[in-house]
Design an enzyme around this catalytic site. Structure first.
Site, short mmCIF file in Angstrom:
data_model
loop_
_atom_site.label_atom_id
_atom_site.label_comp_id
_atom_site.label_asym_id
_atom_site.label_seq_id
_atom_site.Cartn_x
_atom_site.Cartn_y
_atom_site.Cartn_z
N HIS A 100 0.12 -4.81 2.48
CA HIS A 100 1.24 -5.36 3.25
C HIS A 100 2.56 -5.12 2.52
CE1 HIS A 100 -1.87 -7.34 5.57
NE2 HIS A 100 -0.94 -7.63 6.45
N PHE A 115 3.91 -11.53 -0.95
CA PHE A 115 3.93 -12.74 -0.15
C PHE A 115 3.59 -12.36 1.29
CE2 PHE A 115 6.47 -15.65 2.57
CZ PHE A 115 5.94 -16.87 2.17
#
Length: 165
Positions: A68, A116
């Site tokens: 990600h 995150f």
């Protein structure tokens, strides 16, 4: 939008081609989820994606999390990530907001060893920053589980956008 009848009739290769990008740069999730067909509902399909991720070993889970992008990054994103981050206002940050995200991204990655993860659809940049500030103080194990839970929310959002009821 694709209906379940068409999805259930897809070859494994076609299923992966259609849904392999639901999990960021991790088509193995779609391969595993597709093996659970036929699906009786969109929710069952979403559950199959979550089961595939949660059933994987920690190394595979970590690799998916690390695939990600950082939030509010200037790096090249997938089409889904670009659309999702723009919808949350992350593509139009002030210089101060961008600096805050950049600092939090760096501190978070240094602490946990992965980016995150926050399913940004429907969220505002203020909500994301508040979560960032709170979660950076979590234990590594708590935050790993939070990242997995957020990835599962991303699966839900992306599949809801693509699969007809």
């Amino acid at each position: 939008m694709t209906g379940l009848g068409d999805i259930n009739a897809m070859t494994p290769a076609d299923f992966i081609a259609a849904f392999g990008d639901v999990a960021e740069h991790s088509p193995w999730v779609a391969r595993e989820a597709g093996a659970a067909r036929p699906f009786d509902s969109r929710d069952q399909m979403i559950s199959a994606f979550e089961t595939a991720l949660r059933g994987a070993n920690r190394g595979a889970q970590l690799a998916l999390i690390r695939a990600h992008p950082d939030l509010a990054t200037r790096a090249r994103l997938t089409d889904d990530s670009t659309r999702e981050q723009a919808g949350a206002g992350l593509s139009s940050l002030s210089a101060e907001e961008f600096a805050r995200f950049t600092d939090l991204n760096a501190r978070y990655k240094a602490r946990f060893g992965f980016p995150f993860i926050f399913a940004v659809k429907g969220a505002t940049k203020q909500m994301i920053l508040e979560s960032f500030e709170a979660r950076i103080h979590n234990s590594p194990e708590t935050e790993f589980e939070m990242a997995i839970a957020q990835v599962c929310r991303i699966f839900r959002f992306r599949l809801e956008d693509r699969v007809a009821l």
